[in-house]
Motif scaffolding. Structure first.
Motif, mmCIF file in Angstrom:
data_model
loop_
_atom_site.group_PDB
_atom_site.id
_atom_site.type_symbol
_atom_site.label_atom_id
_atom_site.label_comp_id
_atom_site.label_asym_id
_atom_site.label_seq_id
_atom_site.Cartn_x
_atom_site.Cartn_y
_atom_site.Cartn_z
ATOM 1 N N ARG A 130 -1.511 5.200 -8.589
ATOM 2 C CA ARG A 130 -1.640 3.755 -8.680
ATOM 3 C C ARG A 130 -1.032 3.451 -9.953
ATOM 4 N NH1 ARG A 130 -6.037 2.045 -9.948
ATOM 5 N NH2 ARG A 130 -7.100 3.946 -10.073
ATOM 6 N N ARG B 229 1.174 0.897 -5.790
ATOM 7 C CA ARG B 229 1.242 2.438 -5.855
ATOM 8 C C ARG B 229 2.794 2.754 -6.070
ATOM 9 N NH1 ARG B 229 -2.611 3.914 -0.977
ATOM 10 N NH2 ARG B 229 -4.098 1.983 -1.435
ATOM 11 N N SER C 37 4.042 2.232 5.735
ATOM 12 C CA SER C 37 3.258 3.359 6.057
ATOM 13 C C SER C 37 3.151 3.339 7.729
ATOM 14 C CB SER C 37 1.841 3.513 5.650
ATOM 15 O OG SER C 37 1.887 3.103 4.217
ATOM 16 N N HIS D 58 0.785 -1.259 0.056
ATOM 17 C CA HIS D 58 0.057 -0.060 -0.072
ATOM 18 C C HIS D 58 0.962 1.238 0.036
ATOM 19 C CE1 HIS D 58 -3.907 -1.899 0.138
ATOM 20 N NE2 HIS D 58 -3.350 -2.581 1.174
ATOM 21 N N SER D 59 2.203 1.139 0.016
ATOM 22 C CA SER D 59 2.918 2.320 0.101
ATOM 23 C C SER D 59 3.342 2.931 -1.364
ATOM 24 C CB SER D 59 4.364 1.896 0.602
ATOM 25 O OG SER D 59 4.539 2.134 2.117
ATOM 26 N N TYR D 60 3.517 4.093 -1.530
ATOM 27 C CA TYR D 60 3.946 4.607 -2.815
ATOM 28 C C TYR D 60 5.526 4.312 -2.823
ATOM 29 C CZ TYR D 60 -0.656 6.992 -2.873
ATOM 30 O OH TYR D 60 -1.883 7.421 -3.144
ATOM 31 N N VAL D 61 5.743 3.230 -3.884
ATOM 32 C CA VAL D 61 7.085 2.998 -3.796
ATOM 33 C C VAL D 61 7.875 3.849 -4.680
ATOM 34 C CG1 VAL D 61 6.682 0.586 -3.443
ATOM 35 C CG2 VAL D 61 6.392 1.265 -5.671
ATOM 36 N N GLY E 136 7.751 5.383 1.181
ATOM 37 C CA GLY E 136 8.029 4.496 0.080
ATOM 38 C C GLY E 136 8.304 2.963 0.617
ATOM 39 N N ASP F 119 3.958 8.020 4.863
ATOM 40 C CA ASP F 119 4.382 6.927 3.945
ATOM 41 C C ASP F 119 5.771 7.518 3.403
ATOM 42 O OD1 ASP F 119 5.048 5.052 2.019
ATOM 43 O OD2 ASP F 119 3.166 5.623 0.721
#
Lengths: 183, 1316
Positions: free
Chosen positions: A120, A43, B1174, A7-10, B1171, B1169
């Motif tokens: 996403r 994401r 979270s 669920h993280s924004y990598v 990356g 967050d």
């Protein structure tokens, strides 16, 4: 439990992001899933210079983010007020707020600016594309360097060291997928 | 003792003034004219008392509805042998009807009415039977139709029903067409033999017990108690019983029995029938003598959403011909047509009881009132007559369209409309007649047109006759009322100004800051009208808080030379930063989005007592009379808005409509292209200029080396429905020429045939003239069509956008004036001086430095003959009333498209341009838009820039040094001020004239110490010696340019002082002198200040926002913290502070509380967050404010402060099962129990959305232990699934990361780790 990065924004460099493995979804309705070294991702955050801008007012803004390693296609939906799908699911006031903020993002995305984009991970015509959640224009040119280093650091200390899925689905063939609609 | 007199009614008619009289003389006899009331108190005097004790003797009777000459009212009648008058009485007894009574205390109010020259209204306060035996001999039953024997049934054998109950409501008297049973059979409803029957509906509440149903009831009627009156029955009092209306109204709440009734099934419509009882000639009324009235139990939980109830209060004011009555304080009774036309006794000062009235809270944003809305069931009973000398309400039923329109609206909209009508009459007094505003029987007036344009069609209620109305009311009660947030008030300018001052004063009083305000020494520097203020002296009222729409003409005040929005009552100064060149002073403009700036509130504080009008209330608006002398304070208030918010309102009645429409569109012909390079400030007072007939308004412009030729061929596109097909048609038509004129079916020629031909000729004449006088153009091409194809011409499309709702499009040609006749050559633009005549002062004001304009070519003052002769002898061109100037903007095609070799655009290109003009650039505010192929636009740009840069170069402020040095930001002209040689002996300050744009931070008075402040002391001294700067106080303006503060010294003439100038504005200072010292500049007499924008948040916002220094200095977070990734949190020890570089993804909880200064954030929960993963981050106070980005958005803090004034504590929770930005499911709750206004909720949601799209933060935090987390979770967390498994941290510091330093650290870190 889901893996912590799902669920993280990598933060991935563009070349890395574009070479994610796509697994076609089991049903025809849901979207394909993406993974890197067997770790599923949903994401991502990318940072780079806006190099192309294709604006269809009240429909979408398509743009490219070039971070020096490749260009990530991004799509920012602007159809919140006309989408019957959303009209059924969201209150009109909320939609208006979301539409307004999307319009603000669209105005900020100009060719030549350095933008930080979160979204996403999806695909269009079989290629990875980001469906934009938000855009921040970076004024400090050093932000780009810091992003590269962040990507390297995260890959080394986080993404590469995560336990893999075991004998999970290997790198499958890329699937042609349908164009996403704004949710 | 004075002898008792018996007055005759005929004599009373002779009196001109109202009076009161009694039979008793124990009052000391007073003079007939009491002393005038003290000023400021109630303006009404007490009724004068008749000199002698007087009684009247006469007969009380019901109104005579049958007599043709009778007055259309339903008052009781009182008559003696001399005359008869309308009357009302207290302590009514039905047995008194038809009897002689002796009136011992009474008021008589004479009035004039239509038809009768003299009439009057008798208010009977105290009375008794003339024959004392009558009291004892009261009959049990009264026949409803007099002179009918109670015993004889006659042929009314069906009249065998009787009803016993409490009178609940009495409907109005009306005429109902009905098919009578006597004449036709029941089934024959469609028969044409219909009778118009006068009557009214009475609704009784009946008890359903056996006793009430038994025949022995009559004997037991008086003692009956313990009954429950719950069943509603309807009795129709008709025919001979119809005069009973006033009597039945008096009996509301009394127990009555009506016997010998017929039962009928009345067909209201073909579908709807109604069982009711109908009176006949033999019907009898019996009234119980039980004094206690039965009242329905009042609902305690009145929600003010249209529930019915009873209200008793004192009439404080009667407005709009009695349609609106103010009861007590801020309770507004809105009457139906029947009630306000048929009742005479509703005088100011009377105590009235209103039964069956709807209670409505209109939720006006500008005032808090309760509306009592009368309907068909409403009755008004005067409980006590007014002791004041106030007039009777005598009006005829309105036949106008407006009257019906008013009655068709819900109550809140009705009051709004009455206020609107009242305002419009004051605002257009003198310019529009009452008929034009109110309309007539067959024609809508201004008020109705304006109101119907604003009201949604759904609000209009279909009007019924009273009979159907009562039925409908019975079936579905009165529907809920309109939510009036959409209805903005329209008020006269003077009321608006008073309201602004009042609002500011209230704020000041509440803040108790009057004494803290600065003494205002600035006002000595500048005259009153041109006063500026420093920060504490300025207040900003957001327009949306006022809830008022401004309506008026735009005009320039000759005294102040300022643009104002004016109506007949006064004018408000306006500041429109993007005022276009063409606007019509005759049009009515409507502005609903604006902000109000009040400057010099220091002085307001001194004069608090001067104000008389309390606030913006309905009373103020209805009552407002123009004060004899306008207060001077109005000039320190101005309204700020953008031109897009000024809507031009077209009203067919308005006399000046479309008068200047022709001048809105450029005529076919030849135009010169200009670019304004400077505007010279106005020298001297405008009024003086008017007297002297010598214009002192000059503008410097550059004539570009191109001419624009506009053809006569034009089409009109309605901007609302510009589709691709339509554009295609237009472009086809325009390209293919006249032979395809029929292509477009619904097109209409802008010019009629004849004028088109004439203009066509004019067009070519003017082209030839131009060729002749300029000698630059190719004369060989005589073919009228062929010039389009010449190589020095480029065809393009021009779009005239100034007309509302439609775009006029025509073909145009841009022609190079260069000697080589090609667009490639770079010819220099020539400089001209435009002198504006007095009647073109508007145009002077609207021209903007740096913008392009086209000016009509004419032979007399031909630009072509002008020679640019440098600074001293610049060519002068007088712009008189006939000269047309239009602003122009250029739009180019797509990058990939280039025009064909002959320079003509392709169809696709034109289509593209037209679409773009309507989709991509809706905010282009120029009068003419020119669509050019890209290369020409570039060329024009080059030419404009060339001409600019041949004289100018760029300046800027670099990050490294605080000095102003070369770079982008400040544009500087190289024009030297020094007139002598370069080696001047410092007699004058030397330097470049530059233009500078920045944010004005502060202005202060530097007194006579200008020389000390400026480093170039020698120059300034010499200036003073020369007398150029008089030894007077001057200003120092602190301007923030690219994060660096510069100072501008000098004095501004009050005529050049722009309205609204002060701290908080972004302004461009044109032609100021670079004083060749560090960041210091000088204002000169030629300097011109243009306000670009004003920041719409005032000092209060900065009070509310948190300490900014926290963020600025917090680049170095605590050194003892350890930098890590969120995914590594589980490895960290709980006693160490960790530092995360992360972003906000969501806000899952936010608690806001009101405190003494503004508001506080006791707790907020963020999903962060970086990356890697979270985490939940909890924060409060400044940390929470930073993460919410409140520092970046002062208006949001400002709004939060405002919102929290209404609610003590606000909690926003994310209720979704899953948190994902931006689709967060947020729920807002407040502790005060009130519902949250949608607007406030949206503001809060906006803030949260904004926080989730923010920058990267460095958050120094400590890990929270399980117990802490459990406590917070129990209290605040919802069932959001993706939060449960996350680590929780508490934020101790929030700061902005320093990208470069962080990158260096990280690089070292990565190197180290790869080595190891």
């Amino acid at each position: 439990m889901q893996n912590p990065v799902y669920h993280s924004y990598v933060k991935l460099l563009a070349f890395d992001l574009l070479s994610l493995t796509q697994t076609p979804s089991s049903s025809s309705v849901s979207e394909p899933t993406f993974s890197r070294r067997g770790i599923p991702l949903s994401r991502a955050e990318t940072l780079g210079t806006v190099t192309l801008r294709d604006h269809k007012p009240h429909k979408f803004l398509r743009f490219l983010i070039d971070d020096g390693t490749a260009s990530v296609p991004c799509i920012l939906w602007l159809n919140h007020m006309t989408s019957p799908y959303l009209a059924r699911r969201r209150r009109p006031d909320d939609l208006r707020l979301i539409a307004d903020s999307s319009a603000r993002f669209a105005a900020e995305v100009r060719v030549g600016v350095v933008a930080r984009v979160r979204g996403r991970i999806g695909c269009y015509n079989g290629k990875v594309q980001l469906t934009v959640s938000d855009v921040v224009v970076e004024r400090d040119p050093n932000a780009e360097i810091l992003h590269w280093l962040d990507c390297i650091n995260l890959a080394r200390n986080c993404y590469n060291v995560l336990p893999g899925p075991g004998p999970g689905p290997g790198p499958g063939p890329s699937s042609a997928c349908k164009e996403n609609q704004a949710e | 003792m004075e002898p008792l007199q018996v007055a005759k009614l005929a004599d009373l008619h002779h009196s001109l003034r109202p009076f009161t009289a009694t039979a008793f003389s124990h009052f000391p006899s007073t003079s007939s004219s009491p002393p005038p009331p003290p000023p400021g108190s109630n303006p009404h005097r007490v009724l004068p008392l008749r000199r002698f004790p007087t009684v009247i003797i006469g007969i009380l009777s019901l109104p005579n509805h049958t007599a043709p000459s009778s007055f259309p009212c339903s008052c009781f009648q009182f008559s003696d042998d001399s005359a008869s008058v309308c009357c009302d009485l207290l302590q009514f007894q039905p047995y008194a009807l038809g009897k002689q009574i002796r009136v011992t205390a009474w008021n008589f109010v004479p009035f004039k009415c239509h038809g009768k020259s003299r009439a009057g209204f008798l208010e009977i306060i105290k009375w008794c039977f003339l024959d004392p035996n009558e009291e004892a001999n009261q009959m049990d039953s009264i026949p409803l139709v007099p002179n009918r024997s109670c015993g004889s049934y006659g042929n009314n054998s069906k009249a065998r029903y009787r009803l016993y109950g409490v009178v609940e409501s009495v409907g109005p008297v009306s005429v109902v067409p009905c098919a009578m049973v006597a004449s036709v059979s029941d089934s024959d409803l469609n028969s044409s033999s219909k009778v118009k029957m006068l009557g009214f509906v009475v609704q009784l509440m009946r008890c359903e017990c056996r006793l009430c149903g038994s025949k022995e009831l009559i004997s037991d009627l008086e003692s009956g108690s313990g009954h429950s009156f719950t069943k509603k029955e309807t009795v129709y009092f008709c025919g001979g019983a119809s005069p009973w209306h006033p009597a039945m109204t008096k009996l509301i709440g009394n127990r009555v029995m009506v016997s010998r009734l017929k039962k009928k099934l009345a067909f209201i419509t073909k579908e709807d029938s109604w069982v009711m009882y109908v009176t006949v000639d033999v019907s009898v009324l019996h009234v119980c003598r039980v004094s206690k009235k039965w009242l329905p139990c009042l609902k305690s939980d009145m929600k003010m959403k249209g529930e019915c109830g009873t209200y008793t209060g004192v009439i404080k004011g009667v407005y709009m011909q009695g349609m609106a009555l103010e009861l007590d304080h801020d309770v507004w009774l809105l009457l139906t047509d029947e009630l306000h036309t048929l009742m005479h006794g509703l005088r100011v000062g009377a105590v009235v009881s209103v039964r069956n009235v709807h209670f409505v809270d209109p939720q006006f944003s500008w005032t808090k009132i309760v509306i009592l809305g009368a309907c068909v069931n409403t009755s008004i009973i005067v409980e006590s007559f007014s002791p004041l000398e106030t007039a009777c309400n005598v009006v005829l039923k309105s036949q106008s369209m407006l009257g019906q329109f008013i009655q068709s609206l819900p109550f809140s909209a009705r009051l709004w409309l009455l206020l609107l009508i009242s305002s419009l009459r004051k605002m257009f007094a003198g310019s529009l007649s009452d008929k034009e505003i109110l309309g007539s029987k067959h024609e809508e007036g201004l008020a109705q047109m304006y109101a119907s344009s604003l009201l949604p069609p759904s609000v209009f209620q279909s009007e019924h006759g009273s009979f159907i109305g009562i039925r409908k009311h019975d079936l579905n009660c009165c529907s809920g009322d309109l939510h009036c947030n959409i209805l903005k008030l329209v008020i006269p300018a003077s009321v608006f100004i008073h309201h602004c001052i009042d609002t500011i004063e209230r704020t000041l009083k509440s803040e108790n800051r009057c004494k803290l305000l600065p003494a205002g020494n600035h006002s000595r520097v500048l005259p009153h009208l041109a006063r500026y203020s420093s920060r504490p002296g300025r207040k900003i009222i957001p327009g949306k808080d006022v809830g008022v729409t401004l309506l008026g003409h735009l005009k320039i005040n000759p005294l102040t030379t300022r643009l104002q929005l004016v109506d007949a009552t006064g004018g408000i100064d306006v500041l429109i930063p993007d005022l276009p060149l063409i606007w019509n002073a005759e049009e009515i403009y409507e502005v609903s989005e604006y902000d109000i700036f009040v400057d010099g509130i220091g002085e307001l504080g001194d004069s608090l007592e001067l104000l008389e009008i309390e606030s913006l209330s309905c009373r103020t608006i209805f009552n407002y009379v123009q004060p004899a002398r306008e207060r001077e304070l109005s000039s320190s208030i101005f309204v700020y808005f953008h031109w897009s918010n000024a809507k031009c309102r077209k009203f067919p009645h308005y006399p000046c409509r479309d008068k200047k429409n022709e001048s809105l569109v450029p005529k076919p012909g030849c135009y010169h292209l200009l670019r304004v390079s400077h505007k010279f400030p106005l020298q001297g007072k405008y009024s003086n200029i008017m007297k002297s007939d010598k214009s002192n308004t000059f503008v410097e412009a550059k004539v570009l080396p191109f001419d624009l030729l506009l053809s006569e061929k034009r089409e009109i596109l309605h901007s609302y429905n510009v589709s691709r097909d339509k554009t295609k048609e237009v472009s086809d038509y325009l390209i293919n020429g006249n032979n395809e004129e029929q292509v477009w079916s619904n097109k209409r020629q802008k010019l009629d045939k004849e004028s088109a031909c004439a203009s066509k000729d004019d067009f070519f004449t003017s082209i030839n003239e131009l060729r002749a006088c300029s000698n630059l153009l190719n004369i060989s091409k005589e073919n009228k069509r062929s010039f389009d194809l010449s190589s020095d011409d480029i065809s393009c499309l021009a779009n005239f956008r100034r007309l509302q709702h439609e775009n006029v499009i025509c073909t145009a040609v841009v022609r190079s004036k260069s000697s080589t006749k090609s667009f490639d050559s770079k010819s220099n633009a020539r400089k001209v001086l435009l002198e504006f005549s007095l009647d073109r002062f508007f145009t002077y004001q609207s021209l903007k430095i740096g913008d392009c304009y086209i000016i009509e070519h004419c032979t007399k003052d031909c630009f072509c003959n002008m020679k640019d002769a440098g600074f001293g002898s610049r060519a002068k061109f007088r712009v008189g009333s006939g000269t047309l100037i239009f602003s122009i903007s250029f739009i180019s095609g797509k990058d990939s498209v280039s025009p064909s070799a002959d320079g003509i655009l392709t169809k696709e290109q034109i289509e593209g341009f037209l679409l773009r003009s309507n989709v991509d650039s809706p905010d282009v505010s120029s009068d003419v838009c020119l669509y050019l192929p890209v290369n020409l636009t570039d060329l024009l740009d080059v030419n404009i820039i060339e001409s600019e840069y041949s004289e100018m170069h760029k300046y800027a402020v670099s990050e490294e040094s605080a000095n102003v040095s070369v770079g982008p930001g400040i544009v500087a002209g190289r024009t030297n001020l020094c007139c002598g040689s370069q080696n001047s002996n410092f007699m004058f300050p030397e330097g470049n004239l530059i233009s500078l744009e920045g944010d004005v931070v502060d202005i202060h008075d530097i007194g006579s110490s200008l020389s000390n402040a400026c480093s170039s002391a020698a120059s300034l001294d010499s200036l003073q010696l020369k007398g150029l700067i008089q030894n007077r106080k001057s200003l120092c303006i602190h301007v923030l340019v690219h994060k660096h503060m510069v100072k501008i010294f000098g004095s501004i003439s009050k005529h050049a002082y722009p309205i609204g100038f002060g701290p908080g504005v972004t302004a461009t200072f044109h032609r100021i002198l670079d004083a060749r010292s560090e960041n210091k500049f000088m204002l000169l007499p030629v300097s011109f200040i243009v306000i670009k924008s004003i920041k719409v948040h005032d000092k209060q916002c900065t009070d509310w926002s948190f300490n900014l220094s926290l963020l600025k200095d917090a680049y170095n977070p605590s050194p003892d913290s350890v930098s890590c990734l969120i995914s590594q949190l589980h490895q960290c020890s709980s006693n160490k502070q960790i530092m995360l570089r992360c972003r906000v993804v969501a806000v899952f909880i936010l608690v806001l509380e009101r405190n003494t200064t503004a508001f506080d954030i006791p707790l907020a929960g963020f999903l962060l967050d970086d990356g890697s993963s979270s985490c939940c981050c909890w924060a409060n106070a400044e940390r929470a404010a930073a993460l919410l980005r409140l520092h970046e958005e002062p208006t949001t803090s400002c709004n939060l402060g405002r919102i929290l004034k209404n609610y003590q504590k606000i909690t926003v929770k994310n209720q979704g099962l899953f948190i994902e930005s931006p689709f967060q499911d947020l729920a807002v709750s407040v502790t005060s129990g009130n519902a949250v206004y949608q607007y406030d909720e949206n503001t809060l949601k906006f803030m949260i959305f904004n926080a989730c799209a923010g920058r990267v933060w460095n958050v120094v935090a400590s890990l929270m232990d399980a117990e802490e987390v459990r406590q917070l979770d129990n209290e605040y967390l919802t069932e959001t699934t993706n939060l449960r498994s996350l680590r929780n941290i508490w934020a101790n510091e929030v700061s902005c990361p320093r990208m470069l330093a962080e990158a260096k650290n990280m690089l070292q870190e990565l190197r180290r780790s790869s080595c190891s």
